[in-house]
Design an enzyme around this catalytic site. Structure first.
Site, mmCIF file in Angstrom:
data_model
loop_
_atom_site.group_PDB
_atom_site.id
_atom_site.type_symbol
_atom_site.label_atom_id
_atom_site.label_comp_id
_atom_site.label_asym_id
_atom_site.label_seq_id
_atom_site.Cartn_x
_atom_site.Cartn_y
_atom_site.Cartn_z
ATOM 1 N N ASP A 86 19.749 10.064 41.743
ATOM 2 C CA ASP A 86 20.132 8.903 40.934
ATOM 3 C C ASP A 86 18.927 8.211 40.301
ATOM 4 O O ASP A 86 19.080 7.524 39.286
ATOM 5 C CB ASP A 86 20.883 7.874 41.798
ATOM 6 C CG ASP A 86 22.328 8.288 42.053
ATOM 7 O OD1 ASP A 86 22.740 9.362 41.576
ATOM 8 O OD2 ASP A 86 23.040 7.520 42.735
ATOM 9 N N GLU A 123 11.606 4.962 53.626
ATOM 10 C CA GLU A 123 12.904 4.344 53.324
ATOM 11 C C GLU A 123 12.807 2.842 53.591
ATOM 12 O O GLU A 123 12.306 2.424 54.624
ATOM 13 C CB GLU A 123 13.988 4.990 54.198
ATOM 14 C CG GLU A 123 15.292 4.241 54.297
ATOM 15 C CD GLU A 123 16.019 4.042 52.967
ATOM 16 O OE1 GLU A 123 16.099 5.002 52.187
ATOM 17 O OE2 GLU A 123 16.498 2.917 52.744
ATOM 18 N N TYR A 180 41.485 10.767 48.920
ATOM 19 C CA TYR A 180 41.473 12.033 49.664
ATOM 20 C C TYR A 180 41.067 11.745 51.107
ATOM 21 O O TYR A 180 40.539 10.673 51.405
ATOM 22 C CB TYR A 180 40.533 13.063 49.017
ATOM 23 C CG TYR A 180 39.103 12.608 48.770
ATOM 24 C CD1 TYR A 180 38.153 12.600 49.779
ATOM 25 C CD2 TYR A 180 38.699 12.192 47.506
ATOM 26 C CE1 TYR A 180 36.845 12.200 49.532
ATOM 27 C CE2 TYR A 180 37.387 11.774 47.255
ATOM 28 C CZ TYR A 180 36.472 11.790 48.269
ATOM 29 O OH TYR A 180 35.171 11.375 48.042
ATOM 30 N N ARG A 224 30.358 10.078 53.434
ATOM 31 C CA ARG A 224 28.947 10.114 53.054
ATOM 32 C C ARG A 224 28.041 9.991 54.280
ATOM 33 O O ARG A 224 27.024 10.679 54.380
ATOM 34 C CB ARG A 224 28.641 8.979 52.074
ATOM 35 C CG ARG A 224 27.192 8.903 51.658
ATOM 36 C CD ARG A 224 26.923 7.680 50.796
ATOM 37 N NE ARG A 224 25.521 7.615 50.429
ATOM 38 C CZ ARG A 224 24.571 7.104 51.199
ATOM 39 N NH1 ARG A 224 24.869 6.629 52.394
ATOM 40 N NH2 ARG A 224 23.317 7.076 50.782
HETATM 41 P P1 FAD Z 1 20.854 6.935 46.965
HETATM 42 O O1 FAD Z 1 21.929 7.527 47.782
HETATM 43 O O2 FAD Z 1 21.131 5.664 46.251
HETATM 44 O O3 FAD Z 1 19.585 6.756 47.892
HETATM 45 C C1 FAD Z 1 18.440 6.003 47.530
HETATM 46 C C2 FAD Z 1 17.701 5.589 48.802
HETATM 47 O O4 FAD Z 1 16.471 4.984 48.414
HETATM 48 C C3 FAD Z 1 18.468 4.574 49.627
HETATM 49 O O5 FAD Z 1 18.457 4.963 50.978
HETATM 50 C C4 FAD Z 1 17.712 3.283 49.398
HETATM 51 O O6 FAD Z 1 17.788 2.392 50.491
HETATM 52 C C5 FAD Z 1 16.287 3.805 49.181
HETATM 53 N N1 FAD Z 1 15.426 2.898 48.401
HETATM 54 C C6 FAD Z 1 15.744 2.213 47.288
HETATM 55 N N2 FAD Z 1 14.693 1.515 46.851
HETATM 56 C C7 FAD Z 1 13.677 1.755 47.702
HETATM 57 C C8 FAD Z 1 12.320 1.314 47.769
HETATM 58 N N3 FAD Z 1 11.790 0.466 46.871
HETATM 59 N N4 FAD Z 1 11.537 1.783 48.781
HETATM 60 C C9 FAD Z 1 12.042 2.651 49.711
HETATM 61 N N5 FAD Z 1 13.334 3.088 49.698
HETATM 62 C C10 FAD Z 1 14.124 2.648 48.692
HETATM 63 N N6 FAD Z 1 28.473 7.632 46.654
HETATM 64 C C11 FAD Z 1 29.800 7.877 46.736
HETATM 65 O O7 FAD Z 1 30.291 8.724 45.972
HETATM 66 N N7 FAD Z 1 30.595 7.246 47.641
HETATM 67 C C12 FAD Z 1 30.091 6.307 48.501
HETATM 68 O O8 FAD Z 1 30.811 5.709 49.279
HETATM 69 C C13 FAD Z 1 28.713 6.008 48.437
HETATM 70 N N8 FAD Z 1 28.166 5.113 49.268
HETATM 71 C C14 FAD Z 1 26.832 4.849 49.180
HETATM 72 C C15 FAD Z 1 26.281 3.927 50.079
HETATM 73 C C16 FAD Z 1 24.908 3.646 50.013
HETATM 74 C C17 FAD Z 1 24.311 2.620 50.965
HETATM 75 C C18 FAD Z 1 24.075 4.282 49.058
HETATM 76 C C19 FAD Z 1 22.569 3.978 49.015
HETATM 77 C C20 FAD Z 1 24.623 5.204 48.181
HETATM 78 C C21 FAD Z 1 26.000 5.501 48.227
HETATM 79 N N9 FAD Z 1 26.604 6.439 47.382
HETATM 80 C C22 FAD Z 1 27.933 6.718 47.478
HETATM 81 C C23 FAD Z 1 25.810 7.085 46.315
HETATM 82 C C24 FAD Z 1 25.517 8.507 46.558
HETATM 83 O O9 FAD Z 1 25.113 8.687 47.893
HETATM 84 C C25 FAD Z 1 24.417 8.832 45.569
HETATM 85 O O10 FAD Z 1 24.872 8.607 44.254
HETATM 86 C C26 FAD Z 1 24.005 10.264 45.591
HETATM 87 O O11 FAD Z 1 24.084 10.820 46.842
HETATM 88 C C27 FAD Z 1 22.590 10.402 45.032
HETATM 89 O O12 FAD Z 1 21.707 10.072 46.064
HETATM 90 P P2 FAD Z 1 20.225 9.557 45.884
HETATM 91 O O13 FAD Z 1 19.539 9.973 47.127
HETATM 92 O O14 FAD Z 1 19.660 9.979 44.580
HETATM 93 O O15 FAD Z 1 20.354 7.968 45.823
#
Ligand code: FAD
Length: 413
Positions: A302, A39, A222, A113
């Site tokens: 995502d 991370e 909510y 979250r």
């Molecule tokens: P993400 O939740 O975006 O996680 C991606 C992770 O990869 C992050 O921790 C990021 O720091 C890490 N990362 C990115 N690039 C690199 C790299 N080059 N090297 C290493 N690590 C990297 N959704 C909501 O509905 N409400 C919210 O309030 C909300 N707040 C959020 C706050 C944050 C800080 C983040 C990152 C996301 C938020 N989301 C929110 C989005 C939601 O959590 C995501 O859309 C969903 O859970 C999908 O998650 P994911 O793990 O695919 O992506």
């Protein structure tokens, strides 16, 4: 850093410790794989606001042993609905409370979250205290017939059998694998705020989970954190470009200005937002990828299928992905080693089990906002209302959904 291991255990690198990456880590640990999650953040901060944790997502979390912990932290709304933002009239009523659990086997809940993120991070760390490596920002990756190597901006590198890009909507892994998919600004700007419930009027807010819709804007709210906080998300059609991201500070006054002619409850809520609890960001859109696996590398959450937030299904899709990925890998590894050419086949099985559903949700999320922000929502037709439940998304259980026994075509690379 290298970490090849013997036997029918794969050494798996996950990039990104968001909800998708952590769930994938936990799901893979539970099938006996060795997992390292890298991370870029130096520490986990309490960032973010509310997430909808619906029945399909809870099926995945329960399968991983987290059902009780999540249910204990989450709020279960009694009622849901769609409200006319100008008049306050209830346009659509949804049955919540105990009904979703009776229908789908899991409840419809909502939570902060950061609380879900904490539950997942603790579970991964309990299985393997070395699994989470913070302060590792992926810079580049390469692969050959036997392994994949990730290189980080701090000079470290890691070698493994497979790599999962769970690095969010601006994924470095996706750009390395499939360059040229530039995001488009959608013309929507979003705000999120967390409002302490004790600052709001004592009169109950009905329905306790609702989206208020009107021409060119919407406002969803909510309760989270055991009812202490009201999570609010506002969306406004905006020609002005705003950065993508979760943490761009905004002001209560800026948000208020967009909802000045709305039902009074909206400005009452917004006015009570603490000055440091209001953030905005631009919504960017990307078309679904035709494929998201290349050899020993795949994408998840995502990174694979970023979507607009109007169905509240982004985190749910990431969790479904994670459970299916672990199942696909377990089914292949039961037969062979990950380091044989069969290892990448598991990634294709996962992708093929997930692509159609996630592409559908990407498109349905786009369609939803066009209805919510229509120039005239006075005639909003409940029969045409298409939320996640009406679209049938809640009846999916990633623990039991069918997955192909073999990929439909041979792995690339
Ligand atoms: P993400 O939740 O975006 O996680 C991606 C992770 O990869 C992050 O921790 C990021 O720091 C890490 N990362 C990115 N690039 C690199 C790299 N080059 N090297 C290493 N690590 C990297 N959704 C909501 O509905 N409400 C919210 O309030 C909300 N707040 C959020 C706050 C944050 C800080 C983040 C990152 C996301 C938020 N989301 C929110 C989005 C939601 O959590 C995501 O859309 C969903 O859970 C999908 O998650 P994911 O793990 O695919 O992506």
């Amino acid at each position: 850093m290298t970490g090849k291991v013997a036997g029918n255990v794969a050494d798996i690198i996950i990039i990104g410790a968001g909800i998708g990456g952590l769930t994938a880590a936990l799901a893979l640990q539970r099938t006996g794989q060795r997992v390292r999650v890298f991370e870029r953040a130096a520490a986990f901060a309490e960032v973010g606001a509310g997430l909808t944790v619906g029945p399909n997502m809870l099926h995945g979390l329960a399968h991983l042993g987290l059902g009780e912990a999540v249910r204990a932290a989450a709020m279960t709304p009694e009622h849901g609905g769609v409200i006319d933002i100008a008049t306050g009239e209830l346009l659509v009523a949804n049955t919540r409370g105990r009904i979703p659990e009776q229908r789908y086997g899991q409840p419809y809940t909502q939570m902060h979250r950061a609380e879900l993120h904490g539950i997942l991070a603790d579970a991964v760390g309990r299985n393997d205290p070395e699994a989470l490596q913070l302060d590792h920002c992926l810079a580049s990756l390469s692969q050959d017939a036997c392994s994949v190597t990730a290189r980080f901006t701090n000079g470290n590198s890691a070698c493994g059998d497979l790599l999962i890009g769970a690095d969010g909507s601006r994924s470095v892994v996706r750009d390395a694998l499939f360059p040229g998919h530039a995001p488009r600004f959608t013309g929507y700007v979003a705000w999120r705020c967390l409002v302490p419930m004790d600052r709001l009027p004592a009169t109950p807010i009905y329905p306790d989970s609702a989206i208020m819709i009107g021409p060119h804007r919407s406002f969803a709210r909510y309760r989270v954190s055991h009812g202490r906080l009201l999570n609010c998300t506002a969306f406004v059609d905006s020609p002005g470009w705003t950065d993508e991201g979760w943490s761009i500070p905004s002001s209560v006054e800026e948000l208020l200005a967009h909802f000045a002619d709305s039902a009074p409850i909206v400005s009452e809520i917004v006015r009570q937002t603490p000055a440091d609890a209001c953030f905005k960001w631009g919504l960017f859109d990307r078309d679904p990828l035709p494929c998201w696996t290349d050899g020993r590398v795949t994408l998840l959450g995502d990174a694979a299928h970023p979507m607009l937030p109007f169905l509240g299904q982004g985190a749910a899709m990431a969790i479904e992905d994670a459970v299916i990925l672990a199942r696909a890998l377990a089914s292949v590894l039961a037969r062979v080693l990950a380091s044989t050419p069969e290892g990448p086949a598991a990634l294709l099985i996962y992708e093929q089990a997930r692509r159609e559903r996630t592409s559908f949700v990407v498109q349905a999320s786009r369609d939803a906002v066009r209805e919510f922000h229509a120039p005239d929502t006075r005639g909003y037709d409940p029969a045409r209302h298409r939320d996640a439940e009406a679209l049938g998304l809640f009846s999916y259980n990633p623990a039991t959904a069918p997955i192909p026994a073999q990929p439909f075509h041979q792995p690339r690379g």
